[in-house]
Design a protein around this motif. Structure first.
Motif, PDB file in Angstrom:
ATOM      1  N   LEU A  58       0.830  -1.204   0.000  1.00  0.00           N
ATOM      2  CA  LEU A  58       0.000   0.000   0.000  1.00  0.00           C
ATOM      3  C   LEU A  58       0.868   1.259   0.000  1.00  0.00           C
ATOM      4  O   LEU A  58       0.584   2.229  -0.708  1.00  0.00           O
ATOM      5  N   LEU A  59       1.931   1.237   0.785  1.00  0.00           N
ATOM      6  CA  LEU A  59       2.836   2.384   0.843  1.00  0.00           C
ATOM      7  C   LEU A  59       3.534   2.604  -0.499  1.00  0.00           C
ATOM      8  O   LEU A  59       3.759   3.744  -0.915  1.00  0.00           O
ATOM      9  N   LYS A  60       3.864   1.512  -1.170  1.00  0.00           N
ATOM     10  CA  LYS A  60       4.473   1.622  -2.497  1.00  0.00           C
ATOM     11  C   LYS A  60       3.482   2.202  -3.494  1.00  0.00           C
ATOM     12  O   LYS A  60       3.816   3.089  -4.300  1.00  0.00           O
ATOM     13  N   LYS A  61       2.236   1.740  -3.438  1.00  0.00           N
ATOM     14  CA  LYS A  61       1.195   2.253  -4.320  1.00  0.00           C
ATOM     15  C   LYS A  61       0.967   3.745  -4.102  1.00  0.00           C
ATOM     16  O   LYS A  61       0.744   4.500  -5.048  1.00  0.00           O
ATOM     17  N   ASP A  62       1.060   4.189  -2.843  1.00  0.00           N
ATOM     18  CA  ASP A  62       0.824   5.589  -2.511  1.00  0.00           C
ATOM     19  C   ASP A  62       2.054   6.471  -2.725  1.00  0.00           C
ATOM     20  O   ASP A  62       1.988   7.690  -2.512  1.00  0.00           O
ATOM     21  N   GLY A  63       3.184   5.864  -3.096  1.00  0.00           N
ATOM     22  CA  GLY A  63       4.369   6.641  -3.417  1.00  0.00           C
ATOM     23  C   GLY A  63       5.294   6.931  -2.253  1.00  0.00           C
ATOM     24  O   GLY A  63       6.213   7.744  -2.385  1.00  0.00           O
ATOM     25  N   PHE A  64       5.086   6.262  -1.121  1.00  0.00           N
ATOM     26  CA  PHE A  64       5.956   6.499   0.032  1.00  0.00           C
ATOM     27  C   PHE A  64       7.133   5.527   0.093  1.00  0.00           C
ATOM     28  O   PHE A  64       8.106   5.767   0.811  1.00  0.00           O
ATOM     29  N   VAL A  65       7.024   4.429  -0.637  1.00  0.00           N
ATOM     30  CA  VAL A  65       8.058   3.399  -0.663  1.00  0.00           C
ATOM     31  C   VAL A  65       8.364   3.074  -2.120  1.00  0.00           C
ATOM     32  O   VAL A  65       7.460   3.060  -2.957  1.00  0.00           O
ATOM     33  N   ILE A  66       9.634   2.829  -2.421  1.00  0.00           N
ATOM     34  CA  ILE A  66      10.035   2.512  -3.795  1.00  0.00           C
ATOM     35  C   ILE A  66      10.950   1.292  -3.798  1.00  0.00           C
ATOM     36  O   ILE A  66      11.527   0.921  -2.767  1.00  0.00           O
ATOM     37  N   ASP A  67      11.071   0.665  -4.965  1.00  0.00           N
ATOM     38  CA  ASP A  67      12.013  -0.436  -5.131  1.00  0.00           C
ATOM     39  C   ASP A  67      13.437   0.105  -5.114  1.00  0.00           C
ATOM     40  O   ASP A  67      13.710   1.202  -5.625  1.00  0.00           O
ATOM     41  N   GLY A  69      16.190  -2.080  -6.044  1.00  0.00           N
ATOM     42  CA  GLY A  69      17.014  -3.136  -6.629  1.00  0.00           C
ATOM     43  C   GLY A  69      17.250  -4.261  -5.653  1.00  0.00           C
ATOM     44  O   GLY A  69      16.324  -4.746  -4.999  1.00  0.00           O
ATOM     45  N   ARG A  70      18.489  -4.658  -5.522  1.00  0.00           N
ATOM     46  CA  ARG A  70      18.836  -5.770  -4.631  1.00  0.00           C
ATOM     47  C   ARG A  70      18.639  -5.414  -3.164  1.00  0.00           C
ATOM     48  O   ARG A  70      18.578  -6.310  -2.308  1.00  0.00           O
ATOM     49  N   ARG A  71      18.553  -4.130  -2.887  1.00  0.00           N
ATOM     50  CA  ARG A  71      18.339  -3.694  -1.504  1.00  0.00           C
ATOM     51  C   ARG A  71      16.892  -3.889  -1.066  1.00  0.00           C
ATOM     52  O   ARG A  71      16.562  -3.691   0.100  1.00  0.00           O
ATOM     53  N   GLY A  72      16.027  -4.258  -1.988  1.00  0.00           N
ATOM     54  CA  GLY A  72      14.631  -4.471  -1.638  1.00  0.00           C
ATOM     55  C   GLY A  72      13.816  -3.199  -1.766  1.00  0.00           C
ATOM     56  O   GLY A  72      13.737  -2.610  -2.848  1.00  0.00           O
ATOM     57  N   LEU A  73      13.265  -2.730  -0.664  1.00  0.00           N
ATOM     58  CA  LEU A  73      12.448  -1.522  -0.649  1.00  0.00           C
ATOM     59  C   LEU A  73      13.113  -0.470   0.230  1.00  0.00           C
ATOM     60  O   LEU A  73      13.846  -0.794   1.168  1.00  0.00           O
ATOM     61  N   GLN A  74      12.846   0.777  -0.082  1.00  0.00           N
ATOM     62  CA  GLN A  74      13.338   1.857   0.755  1.00  0.00           C
ATOM     63  C   GLN A  74      12.337   3.004   0.762  1.00  0.00           C
ATOM     64  O   GLN A  74      11.462   3.091  -0.102  1.00  0.00           O
ATOM     65  N   VAL A  75      12.458   3.866   1.763  1.00  0.00           N
ATOM     66  CA  VAL A  75      11.586   5.037   1.854  1.00  0.00           C
ATOM     67  C   VAL A  75      11.866   5.949   0.666  1.00  0.00           C
ATOM     68  O   VAL A  75      13.028   6.247   0.359  1.00  0.00           O
ATOM     69  N   ALA A  76      10.812   6.355  -0.007  1.00  0.00           N
ATOM     70  CA  ALA A  76      10.956   7.192  -1.198  1.00  0.00           C
ATOM     71  C   ALA A  76      11.527   8.557  -0.829  1.00  0.00           C
ATOM     72  O   ALA A  76      11.266   9.079   0.253  1.00  0.00           O
ATOM     73  N   PRO A  77      12.314   9.141  -1.718  1.00  0.00           N
ATOM     74  CA  PRO A  77      12.833  10.487  -1.461  1.00  0.00           C
ATOM     75  C   PRO A  77      11.716  11.522  -1.554  1.00  0.00           C
ATOM     76  O   PRO A  77      10.669  11.275  -2.165  1.00  0.00           O
ATOM     77  N   LEU A  78      11.945  12.651  -0.903  1.00  0.00           N
ATOM     78  CA  LEU A  78      11.049  13.798  -1.073  1.00  0.00           C
ATOM     79  C   LEU A  78      11.552  14.558  -2.294  1.00  0.00           C
ATOM     80  O   LEU A  78      12.638  15.140  -2.263  1.00  0.00           O
ATOM     81  N   GLU A  79      10.796  14.535  -3.368  1.00  0.00           N
ATOM     82  CA  GLU A  79      11.204  15.190  -4.600  1.00  0.00           C
ATOM     83  C   GLU A  79      10.832  16.667  -4.564  1.00  0.00           C
ATOM     84  O   GLU A  79       9.669  17.020  -4.343  1.00  0.00           O
ATOM     85  N   ALA A  80      11.817  17.529  -4.778  1.00  0.00           N
ATOM     86  CA  ALA A  80      11.594  18.968  -4.707  1.00  0.00           C
ATOM     87  C   ALA A  80      10.510  19.419  -5.690  1.00  0.00           C
ATOM     88  O   ALA A  80       9.625  20.214  -5.336  1.00  0.00           O
ATOM     89  N   GLN A  81      10.567  18.922  -6.916  1.00  0.00           N
ATOM     90  CA  GLN A  81       9.592  19.348  -7.921  1.00  0.00           C
ATOM     91  C   GLN A  81       8.178  18.917  -7.537  1.00  0.00           C
ATOM     92  O   GLN A  81       7.224  19.696  -7.669  1.00  0.00           O
ATOM     93  N   ALA A  82       8.047  17.690  -7.046  1.00  0.00           N
ATOM     94  CA  ALA A  82       6.730  17.191  -6.667  1.00  0.00           C
ATOM     95  C   ALA A  82       6.153  17.997  -5.510  1.00  0.00           C
ATOM     96  O   ALA A  82       4.958  18.338  -5.507  1.00  0.00           O
ATOM     97  N   ILE A  83       7.001  18.324  -4.519  1.00  0.00           N
ATOM     98  CA  ILE A  83       6.536  19.124  -3.387  1.00  0.00           C
ATOM     99  C   ILE A  83       6.118  20.506  -3.845  1.00  0.00           C
ATOM    100  O   ILE A  83       5.098  21.050  -3.414  1.00  0.00           O
ATOM    101  N   THR A  84       6.897  21.097  -4.738  1.00  0.00           N
ATOM    102  CA  THR A  84       6.554  22.422  -5.266  1.00  0.00           C
ATOM    103  C   THR A  84       5.193  22.391  -5.962  1.00  0.00           C
ATOM    104  O   THR A  84       4.351  23.293  -5.764  1.00  0.00           O
TER     105      THR A  84
END
Length: 237
Positions: A58-67, A69-84
């Protein structure tokens, strides 16, 4: 039928895990780039892996978690453009809500300012975000247009995360509530133009600050457990 007691709503375990992880992301306990594994999260939250798996999806679907690679999942970055972009939309909606509230006319309860300042003086980000959200939703409700709140709520979880980033800066916590107080006074005085301008500028300033912080600073991955021991104790209580 009057003798039948009501059933209290209890969120299912997946929802509880989702909300707990979302809170940790928004409050900065899980920083952008933090690695997430089912095993570590299940152990930290003292639950089985299945609800963690569903919550991560669910968190991945909502954009809070991303793939990662081999590390599995991680917390998504806060993108400056998206926040703007989110704050550009929010500035318009908040300005409209403040204008409509001032024209209603309504009298907003000023005690929310004192409660917000008390939260800002504390050390926990969560209560600060909750107080901020309460203030803005009070204006949305006072606007008399339910579509404003509905539109903002569509992005609110990402806005909430952005708020957490803003409130990490101690000096800004008090300035935020100075601006809130000015907006409230303009609404209660029926100064529609002033209320709209202050509300828009408040959101624009917050969006600009976050975008600048994200552009200038790259935070390293945390060398710490997924969730703190204190967090695990809070989850069990």
């Amino acid at each position: 039928m009057s003798s039948i007691s009501r059933i209290a709503y209890v969120p299912d375990l997946t929802e509880q895990v989702y909300q707990r992880l979302l809170n940790a992301i928004c409050d900065g306990e899980l920083v952008p780039g933090a690695r997430l594994t089912q095993e570590d999260l299940a152990a930290a939250l003292d639950v089985s892996r299945q609800p963690v798996l569903q919550a991560l999806r669910l968190l991945k679907k909502d954009g809070f978690v991303i793939d990662a690679g081999r590390r599995g999942l991680q917390v998504a970055p806060l993108e400056a453009q998206a926040i703007t972009q989110v704050y550009e939309v929010r500035a318009v909606l908040d300005g409209l809500a403040a204008r409509r509230a001032a024209l209603a006319p309504v009298q907003l309860d000023p005690t929310v300012i004192g409660e917000g300042r008390t939260a800002a003086a504390g050390s926990r980000i969560g209560p600060m975000i909750d107080a901020d959200m309460q203030f803005h939703h009070m204006i949305y409700a006072a606007s008399g247009n339910p579509l404003i709140a509905a539109t903002v709520n569509h992005h609110w979880r990402h806005i909430r995360r952005a708020m957490g980033a803003v409130l990490q800066t101690v000096g800004l916590r008090h300035a935020v509530w100075d601006e809130h107080e000015a907006i409230l006074q303009a609404i209660n005085s029926g100064e529609a133009d002033q209320a709209e301008r202050l509300a828009r500028e408040h959101c624009e300033r917050a969006g600009d600050h976050i975008a600048t912080q994200l552009t200038q600073h790259v935070r390293p991955l945390p060398e710490r457990p997924v969730l703190s021991a204190a967090s695990r104790r809070r989850q069990r209580t």
